[in-house]
Structure formats: structure tokens, C-alpha cells
Design a protein around this motif. Structure first.
Motif, PDB file in Angstrom:
ATOM      1  N   LEU A 260      34.544  40.945  30.528  1.00 35.15           N
ATOM      2  CA  LEU A 260      34.256  41.623  31.779  1.00 35.15           C
ATOM      3  C   LEU A 260      35.346  42.620  32.110  1.00 35.15           C
ATOM      4  O   LEU A 260      36.460  42.548  31.590  1.00 35.15           O
ATOM      5  CB  LEU A 260      34.114  40.625  32.930  1.00 35.15           C
ATOM      6  CG  LEU A 260      35.391  39.906  33.363  1.00 35.15           C
ATOM      7  CD1 LEU A 260      35.556  40.059  34.861  1.00 35.15           C
ATOM      8  CD2 LEU A 260      35.317  38.446  32.997  1.00 35.15           C
ATOM      9  N   CYS A 261      35.013  43.547  32.993  1.00 34.15           N
ATOM     10  CA  CYS A 261      35.987  44.487  33.547  1.00 34.15           C
ATOM     11  C   CYS A 261      36.660  43.737  34.697  1.00 34.15           C
ATOM     12  O   CYS A 261      36.068  43.544  35.754  1.00 34.15           O
ATOM     13  CB  CYS A 261      35.294  45.762  34.028  1.00 34.15           C
ATOM     14  SG  CYS A 261      36.443  46.988  34.659  1.00 34.15           S
ATOM     15  N   TYR A 262      37.875  43.274  34.474  1.00 34.25           N
ATOM     16  CA  TYR A 262      38.569  42.374  35.396  1.00 34.25           C
ATOM     17  C   TYR A 262      39.176  43.110  36.592  1.00 34.25           C
ATOM     18  O   TYR A 262      39.094  42.663  37.724  1.00 34.25           O
ATOM     19  CB  TYR A 262      39.650  41.606  34.630  1.00 34.25           C
ATOM     20  CG  TYR A 262      40.474  40.681  35.468  1.00 34.25           C
ATOM     21  CD1 TYR A 262      39.987  39.428  35.836  1.00 34.25           C
ATOM     22  CD2 TYR A 262      41.748  41.038  35.886  1.00 34.25           C
ATOM     23  CE1 TYR A 262      40.741  38.563  36.613  1.00 34.25           C
ATOM     24  CE2 TYR A 262      42.509  40.190  36.657  1.00 34.25           C
ATOM     25  CZ  TYR A 262      42.006  38.951  37.016  1.00 34.25           C
ATOM     26  OH  TYR A 262      42.761  38.097  37.785  1.00 34.25           O
TER      27      TYR A 262
END
Length: 189
Positions: free
Chosen positions: A178-180
Motif C-alpha cells: 500500500l501507499c503508506y
């Protein structure tokens, strides 16, 4: 657990890349992988880390050291290995990009046990992945690439945001990343 660091594209480039993913998907059954993340130019491929707090503190400091700058996309490329294929944009390398890659590698060595990642160092090539995946018998990636009447592109964008991607599970596959965190490049440190 692994993380990666990337510069996000603008909406215009994002939309062009996702239209290309759509066109690839119309040529065969693909599982979306690269397009699950925002369109980006990686500065550091996935690397292992021990502490999210240490990594986040470094990431926040780093984002404040970098001013926004222009990234130029040169042409569409295609590559394949084993039963996989990739379509992407080649990025015109600049001293800024190379220095950021080297700075990240240098600084992470001071913070982490082993921050090495594939292609680190002078062999690292900057690119923006459109999509990648299993080529299969029909290879929709190659079909799409070969259908392009023009492979040269004159695209560019201002890199204004940096992203920290998180890969909590091995192996890295669809749905496992995921794009954290996304931060603006402010260059005011």
C-alpha cells in the motif's frame, strides 16, 4: 517488512498511465499489480527495515530537504523476463534524481541493518511503471507496446510529493502492499 520510496507523478501523467493500463487489459486477462499504487518514479526499490518509527522520522526529515523539481519521461519501453512483462516510461536521468537515490542509500545505511535493494547504486535506472505482470500465451503487454505507433513521448511533471510504500508481506504480490504515507517536498530544512 519492506518499504520503498518514490516521487509521485501529477494527475496528467497518472491519467495517461492508467489509460494505458486499461488498453493493456483489453488485450488479455491481467492482474493489476503496478497500477495499484499511484503513478510514480521510484527512488529506492523495496528494502527491509526494523522500525517504522525510525523510518517515518527519517522520511519526514528527508521530504523537508528536497525542493520540487521537473521529471521528464522520454519514451515508452517494454521488457520481459521469465513469464513476466512490463510496460513503462523511461525517465530522463538528471543529477538531481541520481543524487537523491545515492543520498537515500547513504542515509538509510546509518539507520537500518541492511537497507540494500535490487539495482541500488550506479546501475539503477529511473522509470515509471505503467503495468507489469504475467505475460501468458497472448502477452497483452507486448501486444499493447507493439500497437503504439509512436514510442517517443514528450511528457514531464513537477515532482511535488514523495511517497513511502509499505510491503508488510512476502512475497510481494497484488494486494500485499500500500501507499503508506505521502508528504510534500518542501525543501525548507
Amino acid at each position: 517488512m519492506k518499504a520503498a520510496i518514490a516521487l509521485l507523478s501529477d494527475h496528467h501523467v497518472q491519467n495517461i498511465a492508467r489509460r494505458m493500463v486499461y488498453e493493456i487489459s483489453q488485450r488479455g486477462d491481467i492482474r493489476f499489480i503496478g497500477s495499484l499504487l499511484p503513478a510514480h518514479v521510484s527512488l529506492k526499490q523495496p528494502f527491509a527495515f526494523e522500525s517504522m518509527e525510525v523510518l517515518e522520522t527519517w522520511f519526514e526529515t528527508f521530504s523537508k530537504q528536497v525542493l520540487p523539481f521537473r521529471i521528464k519521461l522520454d519514451h515508452v519501453y517494454y521488457d520481459e523476463w521469465d513469464d513476466f512483462a512490463i510496460v513503462g516510461f523511461e525517465v530522463l536521468e538528471t543529477p538531481i534524481l541520481r543524487n537523491l537515490h545515492n543520498q537515500i542509500n547513504s542515509e538509510l545505511k546509518e539507520l537500518l541493518t541492511d537497507p540494500s535493494a535490487p539495482h541500488d547504486g550506479e546501475d539503477y535506472r529511473f522509470h515509471l511503471t505503467v503495468e507489469l505482470g504475467k505475460a501468458g500465451a497472448t502477452n497483452p503487454f507486448k501486444q499493447f507496446y507493439e500497437s503504439l505507433s509512436e514510442k517517443q513521448f514528450s511528457l514531464s511533471f513537477m515532482a511535488e510529493y514523495i511517497a513511502l510504500f509499505l510491503y508488510p508481506y512476502e512475497p510481494i504480490e497484488p494486494g500485499s502492499f500500500l501507499c503508506y504515507k505521502v508528504l510534500p517536498l518542501t525543501g525548507n530544512a
